[in-house]
Motif scaffolding. Structure first.
Motif, PDB file in Angstrom:
ATOM      1  N   LEU A 195       0.857  -1.179   0.000  1.00 54.89           N
ATOM      2  CA  LEU A 195       0.000   0.000   0.000  1.00 54.89           C
ATOM      3  C   LEU A 195       0.891   1.227   0.000  1.00 54.89           C
ATOM      4  N   GLU A 230      -6.441   1.001  -5.843  1.00 49.31           N
ATOM      5  CA  GLU A 230      -6.634   0.724  -4.416  1.00 49.31           C
ATOM      6  C   GLU A 230      -5.327   0.600  -3.641  1.00 49.31           C
ATOM      7  N   THR A 231      -4.199   0.583  -4.360  1.00 45.23           N
ATOM      8  CA  THR A 231      -2.910   0.527  -3.663  1.00 45.23           C
ATOM      9  C   THR A 231      -2.391   1.919  -3.300  1.00 45.23           C
ATOM     10  N   TYR A 288      -3.070   5.317  -1.200  1.00 47.34           N
ATOM     11  CA  TYR A 288      -3.865   5.901  -0.120  1.00 47.34           C
ATOM     12  C   TYR A 288      -3.213   7.209   0.317  1.00 47.34           C
ATOM     13  N   HIS A 291      -7.392  11.449   1.690  1.00 48.09           N
ATOM     14  CA  HIS A 291      -8.449  10.446   1.867  1.00 48.09           C
ATOM     15  C   HIS A 291      -8.582  10.077   3.344  1.00 48.09           C
ATOM     16  N   LYS A 331      -7.130  -1.345   6.674  1.00 44.24           N
ATOM     17  CA  LYS A 331      -7.205  -1.487   5.227  1.00 44.24           C
ATOM     18  C   LYS A 331      -6.518  -2.771   4.756  1.00 44.24           C
TER      19      LYS A 331
END
Length: 262
Positions: free
Chosen positions: A47, A75-76, A78, A82, A201
């Protein structure tokens, strides 16, 4: 110094910084690009977690592909923008916000349902702002004095780029703090807030993760302060000559991610 690299265990997931770690401003770090490719080949989850609020995740994803030879799912990525939206929604004080920041932060907060209010906001969110001026400082100060919750996206005093260390979010946050004498809630690395979000997550215990980054004060202290192993790469903010004098040693230290075996 940290542990011998030959001793490291097999981590089930990697939490990786971007600025200064995977690239340096507009400059490529080929060893870092290869590091991500090796993770992908081994199908090891990762991530990207960045304290940079200037770009939306979609922009970060495209930039990694176009400039740095890294294809990665959305989705990797972040961002602390956010994370800030997630925190404010969970906090539930309201949806009115005064934002000191760039378009990446503003668009993420607006998309999450927050609306601009300079007069009586529920939150004042402060980040790096390349057009920061006295008027913005005044609006933020008055709003916090009236009771708005003061949030700083991240504490980074500088932003590493190929031309040098630019003033970062933390510099502007501190100016608002000085004007209001109010301690901000900091969302991004190295706080427990962002560490808890990361753990949720990825759905893994902290023992299975490793934090990878170039900034001791943010990336590495996220690990140290929250019981997660850390890998410092001295390609960005924290320089090799600083390592022997760091208050608490990272778990591992490398001069290049090429040194790290996966």
């Amino acid at each position: 110094m940290g542990k011998n690299l030959m001793e490291h265990k097999d981590y089930k997931a990697y939490v990786i910084d971007l600025d200064g770690t995977i690239y340096l401003g507009e400059g490529r770090i080929p060893e870092a690009e290869d590091f991500i490719h090796r993770l992908q080949e081994k199908k090891i989850p990762y991530l990207f977690v960045t304290n940079n609020t200037t770009r939306r995740p979609e922009v970060v994803q495209k930039r990694l592909s176009m400039k740095f030879n890294i294809e990665t799912p959305l989705e990797t990525v972040y961002t602390v923008s956010h994370a800030t939206a997630d925190y404010m929604k969970a906090d539930g004080k309201g949806n009115r916000v005064y934002i000191v920041g760039e378009e990446g932060l503003k668009s993420e907060l607006h998309e999450a349902g927050f609306i601009d209010d300079e007069i009586d906001p529920d939150y004042v969110v402060v980040a790096v702002d390349f057009s920061f001026n006295y008027d913005k400082l005044k609006v933020a100060t008055f709003a916090i004095q009236k009771g708005a919750t003061f949030i700083g996206t991240n504490p980074d005093l500088n932003l590493p780029t190929s031309e040098g260390l630019l003033p970062g979010s933390g510099t502007i946050v501190r100016s608002v703090q000085a004007a209001t004498q109010v301690e901000p809630i900091i969302i991004g690395k190295p706080t427990a807030i962002i560490a808890d979000i990361i753990l949720k997550k990825l759905g893994l215990p902290k023992e299975d993760l490793i934090m990878v980054g170039d900034n001791y004060l943010t990336d590495i202290c996220t690990g140290i302060d929250n019981g997660i192993d850390s890998l410092l790469v001295t390609t960005g903010f924290t320089k090799p000559e600083e390592v022997p004098n760091l208050p608490t040693a990272p778990t591992y230290v490398v001069s290049s991610l090429a040194e790290w075996k996966i």
